[in-house]
Structures are given as C-alpha cells and as structure tokens.
Scaffold this motif. Structure first.
Motif, PDB file in Angstrom:
ATOM      1  N   THR A   3     107.227 146.157 -11.331  1.00 52.82           N
ATOM      2  CA  THR A   3     106.328 146.630 -11.552  1.00 52.82           C
ATOM      3  C   THR A   3     105.519 145.053 -11.902  1.00 52.82           C
ATOM      4  O   THR A   3     104.519 145.149 -12.840  1.00 52.82           O
ATOM      5  N   GLY A   4     106.649 144.084 -12.337  1.00 50.85           N
ATOM      6  CA  GLY A   4     106.609 142.915 -12.398  1.00 50.85           C
ATOM      7  C   GLY A   4     106.802 142.526 -14.020  1.00 50.85           C
ATOM      8  O   GLY A   4     106.510 141.493 -14.747  1.00 50.85           O
ATOM      9  N   ILE A   5     107.539 143.780 -14.563  1.00 51.69           N
ATOM     10  CA  ILE A   5     107.743 143.584 -16.201  1.00 51.69           C
ATOM     11  C   ILE A   5     109.302 143.341 -15.842  1.00 51.69           C
ATOM     12  O   ILE A   5     110.011 143.733 -15.425  1.00 51.69           O
ATOM     13  N   ILE A   6     109.727 141.111 -16.417  1.00 53.85           N
ATOM     14  CA  ILE A   6     110.758 140.832 -16.284  1.00 53.85           C
ATOM     15  C   ILE A   6     112.025 142.084 -17.255  1.00 53.85           C
ATOM     16  O   ILE A   6     111.565 142.126 -18.655  1.00 53.85           O
ATOM     17  N   GLU A   7     112.987 141.659 -16.485  1.00 52.84           N
ATOM     18  CA  GLU A   7     113.909 142.651 -17.657  1.00 52.84           C
ATOM     19  C   GLU A   7     114.960 141.774 -18.117  1.00 52.84           C
ATOM     20  O   GLU A   7     115.519 141.978 -19.529  1.00 52.84           O
ATOM     21  N   GLU A   8     115.929 140.671 -16.959  1.00 53.55           N
ATOM     22  CA  GLU A   8     116.479 139.566 -17.966  1.00 53.55           C
ATOM     23  C   GLU A   8     115.895 138.095 -17.247  1.00 53.55           C
ATOM     24  O   GLU A   8     115.431 137.873 -15.870  1.00 53.55           O
ATOM     25  N   GLY A 142     107.332 136.578  -9.912  1.00 54.94           N
ATOM     26  CA  GLY A 142     107.822 137.821 -10.607  1.00 54.94           C
ATOM     27  C   GLY A 142     107.368 138.540 -11.641  1.00 54.94           C
ATOM     28  O   GLY A 142     107.536 139.568 -11.769  1.00 54.94           O
ATOM     29  N   VAL A 143     106.524 138.055 -12.116  1.00 51.55           N
ATOM     30  CA  VAL A 143     105.708 137.873 -14.047  1.00 51.55           C
ATOM     31  C   VAL A 143     104.804 138.858 -13.847  1.00 51.55           C
ATOM     32  O   VAL A 143     103.425 138.400 -12.895  1.00 51.55           O
ATOM     33  N   SER A 144     103.839 140.024 -13.495  1.00 52.20           N
ATOM     34  CA  SER A 144     102.792 140.765 -13.228  1.00 52.20           C
ATOM     35  C   SER A 144     101.721 139.828 -14.874  1.00 52.20           C
ATOM     36  O   SER A 144     102.246 140.149 -15.943  1.00 52.20           O
ATOM     37  N   LEU A 145     100.701 139.832 -14.293  1.00 53.55           N
ATOM     38  CA  LEU A 145      99.879 138.959 -15.414  1.00 53.55           C
ATOM     39  C   LEU A 145      98.332 139.162 -14.776  1.00 53.55           C
ATOM     40  O   LEU A 145      97.317 139.343 -13.877  1.00 53.55           O
ATOM     41  N   THR A 146      97.805 139.008 -15.811  1.00 51.48           N
ATOM     42  CA  THR A 146      96.348 138.804 -15.064  1.00 51.48           C
ATOM     43  C   THR A 146      95.192 138.265 -15.301  1.00 51.48           C
ATOM     44  O   THR A 146      96.090 137.136 -16.269  1.00 51.48           O
ATOM     45  N   ILE A 147      94.838 138.040 -14.550  1.00 50.07           N
ATOM     46  CA  ILE A 147      94.180 136.708 -13.590  1.00 50.07           C
ATOM     47  C   ILE A 147      92.720 136.610 -14.676  1.00 50.07           C
ATOM     48  O   ILE A 147      92.366 137.507 -15.181  1.00 50.07           O
ATOM     49  N   ALA A 148      92.437 135.585 -15.771  1.00 51.40           N
ATOM     50  CA  ALA A 148      91.717 135.183 -16.391  1.00 51.40           C
ATOM     51  C   ALA A 148      90.887 134.292 -16.615  1.00 51.40           C
ATOM     52  O   ALA A 148      89.268 134.012 -16.588  1.00 51.40           O
ATOM     53  N   TYR A 149      90.860 133.718 -15.198  1.00 52.88           N
ATOM     54  CA  TYR A 149      89.594 132.748 -14.714  1.00 52.88           C
ATOM     55  C   TYR A 149      89.935 132.577 -13.000  1.00 52.88           C
ATOM     56  O   TYR A 149      91.161 131.945 -12.719  1.00 52.88           O
ATOM     57  N   VAL A 150      89.206 132.370 -11.668  1.00 47.31           N
ATOM     58  CA  VAL A 150      89.820 132.047 -10.639  1.00 47.31           C
ATOM     59  C   VAL A 150      88.497 131.281  -9.739  1.00 47.31           C
ATOM     60  O   VAL A 150      87.581 131.364 -10.458  1.00 47.31           O
ATOM     61  N   ASP A 151      88.755 130.187  -9.190  1.00 45.69           N
ATOM     62  CA  ASP A 151      87.581 129.842  -8.710  1.00 45.69           C
ATOM     63  C   ASP A 151      88.126 129.241  -7.445  1.00 45.69           C
ATOM     64  O   ASP A 151      89.045 129.563  -6.655  1.00 45.69           O
ATOM     65  N   GLU A 152      87.505 128.048  -6.093  1.00 47.20           N
ATOM     66  CA  GLU A 152      87.761 128.469  -4.640  1.00 47.20           C
ATOM     67  C   GLU A 152      89.671 126.957  -4.969  1.00 47.20           C
ATOM     68  O   GLU A 152      89.753 127.303  -3.964  1.00 47.20           O
ATOM     69  N   GLU A 166     110.466 136.516 -22.569  1.00 48.34           N
ATOM     70  CA  GLU A 166     111.288 136.737 -21.697  1.00 48.34           C
ATOM     71  C   GLU A 166     111.568 136.794 -20.639  1.00 48.34           C
ATOM     72  O   GLU A 166     111.712 137.757 -19.691  1.00 48.34           O
ATOM     73  N   THR A 167     110.800 135.630 -20.204  1.00 48.49           N
ATOM     74  CA  THR A 167     110.299 134.389 -18.639  1.00 48.49           C
ATOM     75  C   THR A 167     110.897 133.628 -18.910  1.00 48.49           C
ATOM     76  O   THR A 167     110.648 132.507 -19.888  1.00 48.49           O
ATOM     77  N   THR A 168     110.711 133.119 -17.491  1.00 51.11           N
ATOM     78  CA  THR A 168     110.746 131.166 -17.098  1.00 51.11           C
ATOM     79  C   THR A 168     109.656 130.530 -16.702  1.00 51.11           C
ATOM     80  O   THR A 168     109.490 129.579 -17.171  1.00 51.11           O
ATOM     81  N   LEU A 169     108.514 130.925 -17.664  1.00 56.63           N
ATOM     82  CA  LEU A 169     107.080 130.622 -17.050  1.00 56.63           C
ATOM     83  C   LEU A 169     107.449 129.048 -17.721  1.00 56.63           C
ATOM     84  O   LEU A 169     106.780 128.692 -17.297  1.00 56.63           O
ATOM     85  N   THR A 170     107.181 129.689 -19.249  1.00 55.18           N
ATOM     86  CA  THR A 170     106.702 128.566 -20.170  1.00 55.18           C
ATOM     87  C   THR A 170     107.699 127.290 -20.254  1.00 55.18           C
ATOM     88  O   THR A 170     107.924 126.594 -20.615  1.00 55.18           O
ATOM     89  N   GLY A 171     109.291 127.652 -19.456  1.00 51.34           N
ATOM     90  CA  GLY A 171     109.883 127.142 -19.303  1.00 51.34           C
ATOM     91  C   GLY A 171     109.539 125.820 -17.943  1.00 51.34           C
ATOM     92  O   GLY A 171     110.177 125.176 -17.512  1.00 51.34           O
TER      93      GLY A 171
END
Length: 210
Positions: A3-8, A142-152, A166-171
């Motif tokens: 699901t992209g919802i990180i457990e650990e 592995g983290v389910s996220l919503t795209i807020a902006y995209v270009d080429e 709960e995830t490593t993203l901000t590290g």
C-alpha cells in the motif's frame, strides 16, 4: 502487493556482495510479526523475498535486475530503510496499490520546509515522468505520496509530519537517489488503448481524466 504505508524503519545490518547481486541482512522488529521464510517485505519500495529469519531481522537476496533499477546496491551497513509487509485482504488500503516493482530511480534536487510540511523535488527520466500527473500517486522509496507538481524534468511531493516521522524521507539530502514506482494504471491504459486506438496518446488520456 503493498500500500505504500510504511510499517517500520529497518537498518541494514550486513551486506554480502557478489559480482552483480547482493544479500542483505536487515534489522527489524514489527515486520517480523507473523512473517515466515518466503514472505515478501518491501524494502525501500522493492519487493524482496525473505530467505531466512534472524534473531532480530531477516535476510533477502537482491538480483542483478533489481540492482540496475533501484538504489539497493548503494546501501551500506547502518543505513535506514523503509519496510512494509505484503498487503492482507483484510487490510485497509490507506495508500494506493503498489506492486513493489520499482520502475527506476530519481535524484532529489531540492528540499524545502513549508510550515509543518516538507517539499521534496525529484528529477527523473522522461520515461518515468510521462506516467505522472498532478494529484496522481507515486511511490518514493516505498512511500505512497501524492504528486503536487510535475513537468518535463522534475516532480514535487509534500511530506506531512506523520510521514516525516515514520519514514526515511526527511533524512535524505539533495543529491540522494530514491526508488520510484509509477501508478500502474496509466501503463495498462496506454498499452490497451495503444493497440485498439492508435491515435490516442497518453497525453490525450491524461487531459481527459483517464
């Protein structure tokens, strides 16, 4: 499926390298509950098969194809990784349908704090960006996220406090490589429509809400 919802958040305990593949030993706790050899655990978004269980973790093999498409080959002992067990039919689908089959990697080009949120900008190849749409889903390490902006050239996601904790993203840092898995629906639609309606491009489908 995931699901992209990180457990650990797990930690790389050891890495055994061969010429084009690696065997990982990952320290974990929560994802080991009810886990047995042969089960699947998404590691930074990559579906890995548990080959053995240790006292405080599990081992898994990473084949050459996965090494080419993901960032697992860059891991070193002590690195933190996002972990999620395979989806159960009785589970709530809190994120989106994730296969654990990484399409490729992107590079973080900018990180900016916006009040409680953190904006992350990621560059990626055109063959990955073409399947992304604003407000669509993307899996990053592995983290389910919503795209807020995209270009080429890039796309942007906004990370809420819970996901930060709960995830490593901000590290992560600018220049870091992350695994990307596109929403599979766009690829199926493109292939099916391409066979029956040669004049309908993916851009046409996106513009018309498909």
């Amino acid at each position: 499926m995931f699901t992209g919802i990180i457990e650990e958040i797990g930690k790389i305990k050891s890495i055994t390298r061969s010429s084009r593949s690696v065997a990982l030993e990952i320290q974990a706790k929560k994802v080991l509950e009810d886990t047995k050899v042969g089960d699947s655990i998404a590691t930074n978004g990559v579906c890995l098969t548990v080959t053995s269980l240790t006292g405080g973790g599990f081992r898994a093999d990473v084949m050459p194809e996965t090494m080419r498409r993901s960032n697992l080959g860059t891991l070193k002992p002590g690195d933190r990784v996002n972990l999620e067990r395979a989806l159960c039919l009785s589970s709530r689908l809190g994120g989106h349908i994730v296969a654990g089959h990484v399409d490729g990697t992107g590079r973080i080009t900018d990180i900016q704090r916006d009040d409680i949120a953190v904006w992350i900008t990621i560059s990626a190849d055109a063959q990955l960006l073409r399947y992304m749409i604003e407000k669509g889903s993307i899996t990053v390490d592995g983290v389910s996220l919503t795209i807020a902006y995209v270009d080429e050239a890039v796309f942007r996601v906004s990370v809420i406090p819970h996901t930060q904790e709960e995830t490593t993203l901000t590290g992560k840092y600018t220049g870091d490589i992350v695994n990307l898995e596109n929403d599979m629906i766009a690829r199926y639609v493109e292939k099916l429509m391409g066979k029956e309606n040669k004049g309908l491009s993916l851009e046409f489908l996106q513009a018309n809400g498909f």
